[in-house]
Design an enzyme around this catalytic site. Structure first.
Site, PDB file in Angstrom:
ATOM      1  N   GLY A  11       0.831  -1.201   0.000  1.00  0.00           N
ATOM      2  CA  GLY A  11       0.000   0.000   0.000  1.00  0.00           C
ATOM      3  C   GLY A  11       0.862   1.246   0.000  1.00  0.00           C
ATOM      4  O   GLY A  11       0.524   2.267   0.602  1.00  0.00           O
ATOM      5  N   ALA A  12       1.992   1.178  -0.719  1.00  0.00           N
ATOM      6  CA  ALA A  12       3.024   2.209  -0.606  1.00  0.00           C
ATOM      7  C   ALA A  12       2.620   3.545  -1.207  1.00  0.00           C
ATOM      8  O   ALA A  12       3.249   4.566  -0.919  1.00  0.00           O
ATOM      9  CB  ALA A  12       4.313   1.709  -1.256  1.00  0.00           C
ATOM     10  N   ILE A  16      -1.230   6.284   4.637  1.00  0.00           N
ATOM     11  CA  ILE A  16      -0.388   5.912   5.775  1.00  0.00           C
ATOM     12  C   ILE A  16       1.068   5.842   5.337  1.00  0.00           C
ATOM     13  O   ILE A  16       1.965   6.370   6.016  1.00  0.00           O
ATOM     14  CB  ILE A  16      -0.849   4.577   6.390  1.00  0.00           C
ATOM     15  CG1 ILE A  16      -2.224   4.728   7.042  1.00  0.00           C
ATOM     16  CG2 ILE A  16       0.172   4.073   7.414  1.00  0.00           C
ATOM     17  CD1 ILE A  16      -2.826   3.417   7.537  1.00  0.00           C
ATOM     18  N   ARG A  92     -13.173  -0.198   3.977  1.00  0.00           N
ATOM     19  CA  ARG A  92     -14.595  -0.544   4.048  1.00  0.00           C
ATOM     20  C   ARG A  92     -15.414   0.561   3.400  1.00  0.00           C
ATOM     21  O   ARG A  92     -15.317   1.725   3.788  1.00  0.00           O
ATOM     22  CB  ARG A  92     -14.999  -0.731   5.519  1.00  0.00           C
ATOM     23  CG  ARG A  92     -16.407  -1.261   5.710  1.00  0.00           C
ATOM     24  CD  ARG A  92     -16.605  -1.657   7.163  1.00  0.00           C
ATOM     25  NE  ARG A  92     -17.954  -2.068   7.458  1.00  0.00           N
ATOM     26  CZ  ARG A  92     -18.347  -2.525   8.641  1.00  0.00           C
ATOM     27  NH1 ARG A  92     -17.467  -2.623   9.620  1.00  0.00           N
ATOM     28  NH2 ARG A  92     -19.590  -2.881   8.846  1.00  0.00           N
ATOM     29  N   GLN A 112      -0.300 -12.826   0.055  1.00  0.00           N
ATOM     30  CA  GLN A 112       0.956 -12.241   0.525  1.00  0.00           C
ATOM     31  C   GLN A 112       1.675 -13.178   1.486  1.00  0.00           C
ATOM     32  O   GLN A 112       2.911 -13.260   1.472  1.00  0.00           O
ATOM     33  CB  GLN A 112       0.685 -10.875   1.161  1.00  0.00           C
ATOM     34  CG  GLN A 112       0.265  -9.840   0.125  1.00  0.00           C
ATOM     35  CD  GLN A 112       0.044  -8.461   0.691  1.00  0.00           C
ATOM     36  OE1 GLN A 112       0.061  -8.252   1.902  1.00  0.00           O
ATOM     37  NE2 GLN A 112      -0.172  -7.492  -0.185  1.00  0.00           N
ATOM     38  N   GLY A 130      -3.107  -3.476   7.788  1.00  0.00           N
ATOM     39  CA  GLY A 130      -4.361  -3.423   7.041  1.00  0.00           C
ATOM     40  C   GLY A 130      -5.485  -4.151   7.753  1.00  0.00           C
ATOM     41  O   GLY A 130      -5.296  -5.243   8.296  1.00  0.00           O
ATOM     42  N   HIS A 187      -8.409  -5.160  17.149  1.00  0.00           N
ATOM     43  CA  HIS A 187      -8.364  -3.785  16.651  1.00  0.00           C
ATOM     44  C   HIS A 187      -9.725  -3.482  16.023  1.00  0.00           C
ATOM     45  O   HIS A 187      -9.904  -3.475  14.808  1.00  0.00           O
ATOM     46  CB  HIS A 187      -7.239  -3.620  15.636  1.00  0.00           C
ATOM     47  CG  HIS A 187      -7.183  -2.241  15.039  1.00  0.00           C
ATOM     48  ND1 HIS A 187      -6.955  -1.121  15.808  1.00  0.00           N
ATOM     49  CD2 HIS A 187      -7.342  -1.801  13.763  1.00  0.00           C
ATOM     50  CE1 HIS A 187      -6.971  -0.054  15.025  1.00  0.00           C
ATOM     51  NE2 HIS A 187      -7.215  -0.442  13.781  1.00  0.00           N
TER      52      HIS A 187
END
Length: 327
Positions: A11-12, A16, A92, A112, A130, A187
């Site tokens: 997610g580079a 974030i 989401r 992954q 994530g 989380h």
């Protein structure tokens, strides 16, 4: 000069990562003497954005940045990685049920995990960010059976930091004075920020606050719902604070927790605190020499027990919905 550490960030091209990558390259995570090679992964549709991020990293001329690989090929991104920070996940969307998010992202993390199992270094440390982070950690770990289970963790450090901040503001104390905070469980909104063991000096925080109504009706729900409140205020999810939590989590993992303190990590349950084995659960941990160990022997009062169990029950429901993604 030390040999460069290879750090994969998925997610580079995302929010974030934009707050994270420059701090890693500056040495905030691994220190001012440790060169790094950034191995950046994102989907082909984000290639142009990722190219821009790479240009900015180059333009900073970081002395510690020994190389950059930007790719949409996970085999290349995870090749010989020392640290994998799995940030990339689909958010989401409106109308999407949690089970839909579990399914969509679960498939990403299954794939992954399989690739990490093939090409990552055998002692690589993997941090899953994530969402849903706990169950995604489990999926990744189970699909990478040749890597040690103790090298996987899910991030609850943002929740931990949020809890520290609320107590610091309540008591008008520096955050650095507060020790032994815990965020148990998932989380998610079932997490349990627990300040019954927290201390300032030799004094229990609950004896300084002296307000159980504030704890139950303000502190706990504020920490649980903070992410949603940030989205409502900002129009975007937490990014800089999440990146900071990643830095904190990995610094503790590599360099240890302070004497007389602990942190919160999502790790594989082993029966501690009557949480059955087999889920990724937020526990208080002490880190030393690159290893982490659950703090044992803490008293769990009835108020806390119900909340620990509620988080576990939610995690088992998540597990039931993604069992087909486990080998």
């Amino acid at each position: 000069m030390l040999s460069p550490v290879r750090i994969t960030v998925t997610g580079a091209a995302g929010q974030i990562s934009y707050s994270l990558l420059f701090r890693i390259a500056a040495g905030d995570m691994l220190g001012s003497n440790q060169p790094v090679i950034l191995q950046l992964l994102d989907i082909p549709e984000s290639r142009k954005i990722l190219d821009g991020v790479v240009m900015e990293l180059q333009d900073c001329a970081f002395p510690l940045l020994a190389g950059i690989i930007a790719t949409h090929d996970p085999m290349m991104a995870f090749d010989q990685t020392d640290i994998a920070i799995l940030v990339g996940a689909r958010p989401r969307r409106k109308g999407m049920e949690r089970k839909d998010l579990l399914q969509t992202n679960g498939e990403i993390f299954r794939n992954q995990g399989k690739i990490l199992n093939q090409v990552a270094k055998r002692d690589a440390k993997i941090l899953v960010v994530g969402n849903p982070a706990n169950t995604n950690t489990l999926i990744t770990m189970k699909n990478a059976p040749d890597l040690p289970a103790e090298n996987f963790s899910g991030m609850l450090r943002l929740d931990h930091n949020r809890a520290l901040s609320q107590v610091a503001m309540k008591l008008n104390q520096p955050v650095s004075n507060i020790k032994k905070m815990i965020v148990w469980g998932n989380h998610s909104s079932t997490q349990f920020p627990d300040l019954y063991h927290a201390e300032i000096g030799d004094t229990k925080v609950i004896n300084l606050i002296k307000d159980p109504i504030w704890i139950e009706n303000y502190f706990i729900p504020t920490v649980q719902k903070r992410g949603a409140v940030v989205i409502e205020a900002r129009g975007l999810s937490s990014a800089a604070s999440a990146a900071n939590a990643i830095i904190d989590h990995l610094r503790n993992w590599f360099f240890g927790t302070a004497d007389g303190d602990w942190t919160t990590m999502g790790i594989l349950s082993d029966g501690s605190y009557e949480i059955p084995e087999g889920v990724i659960y937020g526990f208080p941990v002490i880190c030393k020499n690159g290893m982490r160990e659950i703090v044992q022997g803490l008293e769990i009062n009835p108020f806390s027990r119900t909340r620990l169990d509620a988080a576990y029950n939610e995690l088992t429901q998540e597990l039931d919905s993604i069992r087909h993604l486990l080998p």
